[in-house]
Design a protein around this motif. Structure first.
Motif, mmCIF file in Angstrom:
data_model
loop_
_atom_site.group_PDB
_atom_site.id
_atom_site.type_symbol
_atom_site.label_atom_id
_atom_site.label_comp_id
_atom_site.label_asym_id
_atom_site.label_seq_id
_atom_site.Cartn_x
_atom_site.Cartn_y
_atom_site.Cartn_z
ATOM 1 N N ASP A 107 34.323 41.275 37.354
ATOM 2 C CA ASP A 107 34.040 42.605 36.940
ATOM 3 C C ASP A 107 35.089 43.523 36.484
ATOM 4 O O ASP A 107 36.183 43.243 36.531
ATOM 5 C CB ASP A 107 33.456 43.251 38.373
ATOM 6 C CG ASP A 107 32.285 42.784 38.901
ATOM 7 O OD1 ASP A 107 31.497 41.915 38.131
ATOM 8 O OD2 ASP A 107 31.777 42.871 40.205
ATOM 9 N N PHE A 108 34.664 44.607 35.533
ATOM 10 C CA PHE A 108 35.791 45.359 35.161
ATOM 11 C C PHE A 108 36.180 46.449 36.182
ATOM 12 O O PHE A 108 35.245 46.874 37.098
ATOM 13 C CB PHE A 108 35.046 46.218 33.821
ATOM 14 C CG PHE A 108 34.895 45.416 32.511
ATOM 15 C CD1 PHE A 108 36.107 45.295 32.017
ATOM 16 C CD2 PHE A 108 33.725 44.904 32.144
ATOM 17 C CE1 PHE A 108 36.130 44.475 30.698
ATOM 18 C CE2 PHE A 108 33.794 43.904 31.165
ATOM 19 C CZ PHE A 108 34.892 43.955 30.344
ATOM 20 N N ARG A 154 38.761 43.282 32.898
ATOM 21 C CA ARG A 154 38.047 42.364 33.649
ATOM 22 C C ARG A 154 38.904 41.572 34.645
ATOM 23 O O ARG A 154 39.678 41.099 34.512
ATOM 24 C CB ARG A 154 37.530 41.356 32.697
ATOM 25 C CG ARG A 154 36.320 40.251 33.382
ATOM 26 C CD ARG A 154 35.777 39.400 32.283
ATOM 27 N NE ARG A 154 35.276 40.093 31.085
ATOM 28 C CZ ARG A 154 33.833 40.441 31.099
ATOM 29 N NH1 ARG A 154 32.941 39.999 32.417
ATOM 30 N NH2 ARG A 154 33.060 40.881 30.514
ATOM 31 N N THR A 192 43.876 41.728 37.442
ATOM 32 C CA THR A 192 43.463 41.800 36.218
ATOM 33 C C THR A 192 44.898 41.117 35.131
ATOM 34 O O THR A 192 45.734 41.282 35.811
ATOM 35 C CB THR A 192 43.122 42.994 35.619
ATOM 36 O OG1 THR A 192 44.244 44.125 36.278
ATOM 37 C CG2 THR A 192 41.848 43.469 36.732
#
Length: 262
Positions: A47-48, A41, A18
């Protein structure tokens, strides 16, 4: 039809990556506040994921993370790297054997001649002339090679092994210079591999030749070497379009249609 998700597969093995950009609007799109804490994200799978970002700064300074096709290509390069490394180590062993043999040719000749008679009852049973077989003749010819010649052969094998190991190192890291080296070195030895097939055909030689031809063509075209398919400019543009631009698109800063046209 099943399609492997290289991004999520890699994140499942290595973890997410991230980044918190300093641009306020983009930061808000890549960040989410949840009941369990902040989430960011992933630059690879999109995806988070919960937790503090692994890095922060301007968007154009974010790490260039391989995604999708680039990630698949890196997997193929690493497969080739492992094959090159194993081949290089095997050649080192062969070079050591040639050097060792060059220092004790007479002793090896005596051991060979003494033990050759052990196999004669079996070969006589199958009516095979062991004394004049091509394999035995080839081995005996090596006993007549000069010590200096064998040392040159051992040295040449070591140089070849070093090239293979350097290729393996660079390909594993995805370095562009290693791709050029692999194409040039592999293509240079293709005529020799074809000549060896004319002397003696084997499944291993055919598979090795086929693998090397496919590897050369794949690297040339997919990595756009020597100016092919737009060269390094097109290659770098492809890399960037598959990383930050896609993240921004997923965050809503770049319209999906515009990216598809580009």
């Amino acid at each position: 039809m099943f399609k492997l998700d290289w991004d999520r597969r890699t994140c499942a093995r290595r973890g997410h990556l991230t980044y918190a950009p300093t641009e306020p609007e983009l930061n808000r799109r890549l960040h989410a506040a949840t009941a369990l804490g902040d989430a960011w994200r992933c630059l690879r799978c999109g995806d988070f994921t919960l937790g503090a970002p692994h890095g922060s700064g301007p968007a154009d300074e974010a790490p260039l993370v391989p995604r999708g096709k680039a990630l698949r290509d890196l997997f193929i390069l690493r497969f080739l790297a492992v094959e090159r490394l194993l081949r290089g180590l095997l050649i080192v062993v062969v070079a050591w054997g040639v050097w060792k043999f060059s220092n004790s040719q007479d002793a090896v000749r005596r051991v060979f001649d003494e033990n050759l008679t052990v196999f004669k009852p079996v070969t006589d049973h199958f009516h095979w002339d062991l004394e004049h077989s091509p394999i035995v003749d080839t081995i005996r010819k090596t006993f007549d090679y000069e010590h200096k010649t064998l040392l040159i052969v051992a040295g040449a094998l070591l140089v070849y092994a070093l090239i293979e190991i350097v290729e393996a190192y660079g390909l594993w890291l995805g370095r562009r210079w290693a791709e050029y080296l692999t194409v040039v070195a592999t293509a240079a030895f293709l005529p020799l591999e074809v000549y060896e097939l004319t002397e003696h055909v084997s499944a291993l030689k055919i598979c090795t030749l086929a693998l090397n031809i496919v590897a050369v063509l794949w690297i040339l075209l997919s990595k756009r070497l020597f100016g092919l398919r737009g060269g390094v400019v097109a290659f770098e543009a492809e890399r960037h379009s598959a990383s930050l631009l896609e993240v921004e698109q997923a965050a809503g800063t770049v319209p999906h249609g515009a990216h598809a046209v580009a």
